[in-house]
Enzyme design. Structure first.
Site, short mmCIF file in Angstrom:
data_model
loop_
_atom_site.label_atom_id
_atom_site.label_comp_id
_atom_site.label_asym_id
_atom_site.label_seq_id
_atom_site.Cartn_x
_atom_site.Cartn_y
_atom_site.Cartn_z
N ASN A 26 103.49 52.58 -55.58
CA ASN A 26 102.25 52.93 -54.89
C ASN A 26 101.42 53.77 -55.86
O ASN A 26 101.70 54.96 -56.03
CB ASN A 26 102.59 53.71 -53.60
CG ASN A 26 101.34 54.21 -52.89
OD1 ASN A 26 100.23 53.81 -53.20
ND2 ASN A 26 101.54 55.10 -51.92
N TRP A 27 100.45 53.13 -56.48
CA TRP A 27 99.67 53.84 -57.51
C TRP A 27 98.69 54.85 -56.91
O TRP A 27 98.12 55.66 -57.64
CB TRP A 27 98.87 52.82 -58.35
CG TRP A 27 99.69 51.97 -59.27
CD1 TRP A 27 101.06 51.88 -59.31
CD2 TRP A 27 99.20 51.11 -60.31
NE1 TRP A 27 101.44 51.00 -60.29
CE2 TRP A 27 100.32 50.51 -60.93
CE3 TRP A 27 97.93 50.78 -60.76
CZ2 TRP A 27 100.20 49.60 -61.99
CZ3 TRP A 27 97.81 49.86 -61.81
CH2 TRP A 27 98.94 49.29 -62.42
N LYS A 28 98.47 54.78 -55.61
CA LYS A 28 97.50 55.67 -54.95
C LYS A 28 96.14 55.60 -55.67
O LYS A 28 95.80 54.53 -56.19
CB LYS A 28 98.05 57.11 -54.86
CG LYS A 28 99.48 57.13 -54.28
CD LYS A 28 99.97 58.49 -53.90
CE LYS A 28 101.40 58.36 -53.37
NZ LYS A 28 101.93 59.60 -52.85
N HIS A 112 100.46 54.86 -44.26
CA HIS A 112 101.00 55.84 -45.22
C HIS A 112 100.67 57.25 -44.72
O HIS A 112 99.59 57.48 -44.17
CB HIS A 112 100.41 55.58 -46.61
CG HIS A 112 101.08 56.41 -47.66
ND1 HIS A 112 100.78 57.73 -47.86
CD2 HIS A 112 102.07 56.11 -48.54
CE1 HIS A 112 101.55 58.22 -48.83
NE2 HIS A 112 102.34 57.24 -49.25
N GLU A 114 99.64 59.83 -46.15
CA GLU A 114 98.38 60.40 -46.64
C GLU A 114 97.21 59.88 -45.83
O GLU A 114 96.24 60.60 -45.58
CB GLU A 114 98.21 60.08 -48.15
CG GLU A 114 99.13 60.97 -48.99
CD GLU A 114 99.55 60.38 -50.31
OE1 GLU A 114 98.95 59.41 -50.78
OE2 GLU A 114 100.52 60.92 -50.89
N GLU A 184 109.40 57.52 -45.16
CA GLU A 184 108.94 58.47 -46.17
C GLU A 184 108.79 59.85 -45.52
O GLU A 184 107.74 60.15 -44.93
CB GLU A 184 107.58 58.05 -46.73
CG GLU A 184 107.61 56.75 -47.49
CD GLU A 184 106.49 56.68 -48.51
OE1 GLU A 184 106.77 56.52 -49.70
OE2 GLU A 184 105.32 56.84 -48.12
N GLY A 190 105.64 63.30 -52.90
CA GLY A 190 104.87 64.01 -53.94
C GLY A 190 105.31 65.44 -54.18
O GLY A 190 104.61 66.19 -54.86
N SER A 229 109.53 61.07 -53.59
CA SER A 229 110.08 61.61 -54.84
C SER A 229 111.28 60.82 -55.35
O SER A 229 112.19 61.38 -55.95
CB SER A 229 110.41 63.09 -54.68
OG SER A 229 109.23 63.81 -54.38
N GLY A 250 105.77 56.62 -55.61
CA GLY A 250 104.43 57.06 -55.99
C GLY A 250 104.40 57.48 -57.45
O GLY A 250 104.26 56.66 -58.35
N GLY A 251 104.58 58.79 -57.70
CA GLY A 251 104.45 59.37 -59.03
C GLY A 251 105.19 58.59 -60.11
O GLY A 251 104.61 58.28 -61.16
P1 PGA Z 1 106.10 60.00 -54.42
O1 PGA Z 1 105.19 59.16 -53.41
O2 PGA Z 1 107.12 59.02 -54.99
O3 PGA Z 1 105.17 60.51 -55.46
O4 PGA Z 1 106.78 61.06 -53.63
C1 PGA Z 1 105.74 58.21 -52.55
C2 PGA Z 1 104.65 57.60 -51.69
O5 PGA Z 1 103.72 58.31 -51.32
O6 PGA Z 1 104.69 56.41 -51.37
#
Ligand code: PGA
Length: 267
Positions: A26-28, A112, A114, A184, A190, A229, A250-251
């Site tokens: 997930n590149w956001k 998601h 966010e 999640e 994050g 994470s 994500g990251g």
């Molecule tokens: P993260 O993000 O791996 O940076 O914790 C995961 C996500 O939001 O899908």
């Protein structure tokens, strides 16, 4: 005791391996055009297609045209991070699943954390988006997760079930034959703080049991991804759990080698 324990482990192993692992980046809201092309090209050129696992990137919408061209003949999957619940209309700034169909986008995240937290996405909107994805032959990845406060109060499972229930009530349990779930925990997204493999497995198992109460076959086949994470160091132990069928990353998905190592850990 011994043969029974062995038999149980074997059964868990077979159950786990009857579902493919799905590794999703997930590149956001990251990557300029040149960065996106560089990252996607590296992934496409380097990953080893596997019969046991699939690899996907959910990129910012503006990069779909470039990346769908780059990925011709590759088994890398492309996903969206969000869609609107209508197919078209007066919704300034929005994008629909119908528009993505031409870009080989076969999956989309819905709900998601966010988006739920920063863009007012409630269960009702999430259910409508889930329905819109299916209507346009896309596989929705329903994201659910509890806050730290909810976890500390012992409300984790009931809260996650309420998030799933809102969607099941709208689309019916059978719709989950063409969907994935991503657990999640918000406190892990994050933050660098991952759920332990045991914590994650416990939740995934409880979720699968809830789905099984309604439809055993659907529950058995449902891919439940873990996100929060996940990185190249912790992926193997998380992905080894019987009810963890992949990761939403994500990251670590923004660093090609880290993401590819997570994919390799999936086997
Ligand atoms: P993260 O993000 O791996 O940076 O914790 C995961 C996500 O939001 O899908």
């Amino acid at each position: 005791m011994r043969p029974f324990a062995h038999g149980t482990n074997r059964l868990l192993f077979l159950m786990n391996h009857s579902r493919k692992q799905l590794i999703v980046g997930n590149w956001k809201m990251n990557c300029s055009r040149s960065e996106a092309i560089r990252l996607a090209s590296h992934i496409i050129a380097t990953f080893n297609p596997s019969i046991n696992s699939e690899i996907m990137i959910c990129v910012p919408n503006i990069h779909f045209a470039d990346i769908s061209r780059l990925k011709t003949n590759s088994t890398l999957l492309l996903g969206a991070q969000n869609i609107h619940w209508h197919d078209d209309g007066a919704f300034t700034g929005e994008l629909s699943a119908k528009m993505l169909a031409d870009y080989q986008i076969s999956y989309t995240l819905v709900g998601h954390s966010e988006r739920r937290q920063m863009f007012d996405e409630n269960n009702q909107k999430v259910a409508l988006k889930f329905e819109a994805a299916l209507r346009n032959d896309m596989t929705p990845i329903l994201c659910i997760g509890e806050t730290l406060e909810q976890r500390e109060k012992g409300e984790t499972i009931s809260f996650l079930i309420s998030q799933c229930e809102a969607v099941v009530n709208k689309v019916g349990i059978k719709a989950f034959a063409n969907a994935c779930l991503a657990y999640e925990p918000i406190w892990a997204v994050g933050t660098g703080q991952t759920a332990t493999p045991e914590q994650a497995q416990q939740v995934h198992h409880a979720l699968r049991a809830w789905f099984a109460e309604q439809d055993k076959q659907i529950a058995e086949k449902l891919q439940i991804l873990y996100g929060g994470s996940m990185n190249a160091g912790n992926a193997k132990n998380l992905l080894a759990q019987a009810d963890i069928d992949g990761g939403l990353i994500g990251g670590a998905s923004l660093v090609a080698d880290d993401f590819l190592n997570i994919y390799s850990a999936a086997g």
